[in-house]
Design a protein around this motif. Structure first.
Motif, PDB file in Angstrom:
ATOM      1  N   ARG A 141      57.639  34.200 -86.892  1.00  0.00           N
ATOM      2  CA  ARG A 141      56.494  35.299 -87.247  1.00  0.00           C
ATOM      3  C   ARG A 141      55.067  34.887 -86.591  1.00  0.00           C
ATOM      4  O   ARG A 141      54.417  35.854 -86.255  1.00  0.00           O
ATOM      5  CB  ARG A 141      56.443  35.524 -88.635  1.00  0.00           C
ATOM      6  CG  ARG A 141      57.581  36.499 -89.102  1.00  0.00           C
ATOM      7  CD  ARG A 141      57.359  37.281 -90.381  1.00  0.00           C
ATOM      8  NE  ARG A 141      57.059  36.202 -91.512  1.00  0.00           N
ATOM      9  CZ  ARG A 141      58.137  35.788 -92.430  1.00  0.00           C
ATOM     10  NH1 ARG A 141      59.285  36.128 -92.332  1.00  0.00           N
ATOM     11  NH2 ARG A 141      58.033  35.000 -93.427  1.00  0.00           N
ATOM     12  N   GLU A 142      54.949  33.514 -86.598  1.00  0.00           N
ATOM     13  CA  GLU A 142      53.695  32.938 -86.165  1.00  0.00           C
ATOM     14  C   GLU A 142      53.488  33.615 -84.702  1.00  0.00           C
ATOM     15  O   GLU A 142      52.342  33.705 -84.227  1.00  0.00           O
ATOM     16  CB  GLU A 142      53.440  31.887 -86.455  1.00  0.00           C
ATOM     17  CG  GLU A 142      54.268  30.489 -85.477  1.00  0.00           C
ATOM     18  CD  GLU A 142      54.113  29.205 -85.941  1.00  0.00           C
ATOM     19  OE1 GLU A 142      53.758  28.354 -84.923  1.00  0.00           O
ATOM     20  OE2 GLU A 142      54.106  28.926 -86.982  1.00  0.00           O
ATOM     21  N   GLU A 146      50.535  35.682 -83.157  1.00  0.00           N
ATOM     22  CA  GLU A 146      49.456  35.468 -82.083  1.00  0.00           C
ATOM     23  C   GLU A 146      49.488  36.580 -80.936  1.00  0.00           C
ATOM     24  O   GLU A 146      48.507  36.436 -80.295  1.00  0.00           O
ATOM     25  CB  GLU A 146      50.230  33.882 -81.339  1.00  0.00           C
ATOM     26  CG  GLU A 146      49.878  32.605 -82.645  1.00  0.00           C
ATOM     27  CD  GLU A 146      50.738  31.542 -81.730  1.00  0.00           C
ATOM     28  OE1 GLU A 146      51.215  31.619 -80.945  1.00  0.00           O
ATOM     29  OE2 GLU A 146      50.604  30.512 -82.603  1.00  0.00           O
TER      30      GLU A 146
END
Length: 218
Positions: A141-142, A146
């Motif tokens: 998910r990061e 981003e």
């Protein structure tokens, strides 16, 4: 002892889905690319959930040691593929938003981005699978976050050109929300069959206001 309770498993967990290293020598780069090509083939066939390191080792004709030299786990492979596909999407977003000189152009740019993203995911089943996977995996998910922030910043730059006197905080919020809604519309559309998906994208474009840059003054 179960293979997943071995030091190998601990090593994978410690890396948190990150690449172990990026090869600099040609032989290493070739091996690196082969691993990714095999992973894409397996994902296209069976989906990312079913991807197994053992299958990559077998199909790429590598040892586990050679595979783990670059990728500590399958999440790191999926992350690498996602970031590569994201680079293509970012180029599209930058190119469209760089053309914006007025409100009508901004609306058209967002419509064009939605169309291009939708077509991109339709013709790239592997990326479609990975995009959905990034929503389900905490580590991935990061990557999506981003990417969304990159898109928001690209839109923010366009909004600043159109509304230089507006407060940055207001424009940042508008930028993030607009790009989140665009991504949600595309994600919904590609979950449908092709005809319904096209209709969903067309409806999303009709819902876009003609003066998006004025949303921050509401």
């Amino acid at each position: 002892m179960d293979g997943e309770s071995s030091p190998r498993r601990r090593r994978r967990a410690d890396n948190g889905g990150q690449l172990r290293r990026i090869p600099s020598q040609k032989r290493g780069r070739d091996r690196f690319e082969k691993i990714l090509a095999v992973a894409m083939e397996l994902i296209e066939r069976n989906g990312s959930d079913a991807l197994k390191m053992s299958e990559i080792v077998e199909k790429a004709d590598l040892s586990f040691g050679a595979l783990y030299q670059y990728f500590p786990d399958k999440t790191s492979i999926i992350r690498t593929l996602a970031e590569r596909f994201n680079e293509q999407g970012r180029a599209c977003v930058q190119a469209e938003l760089a053309k914006v000189t007025d409100a009508a152009g901004l609306r058209q740019a967002l419509c064009d981005i939605a169309d291009q993203y939708y077509e991109f995911f339709r013709r790239e089943p592997v990326m479609r699978d990975i995009w959905f996977a990034t929503q389900a995996d905490k580590l991935l998910r990061e990557v999506d976050a981003e990417d969304m922030e990159f898109h928001a910043q690209a839109l923010l730059a366009a909004l600043k050109r159109l509304s230089p006197d507006r407060q940055d905080a207001e424009l940042v919020m508008v930028s993030r929300l607009v790009m989140q809604l665009l991504a949600a519309a595309v994600r919904y559309a590609i979950s449908l069959d092709e005809k319904e998906g096209e209709a969903a994208i067309a409806l999303y474009k009709k819902m876009l206001p003609a003066d998006i840059e004025r949303l921050s003054g509401m």
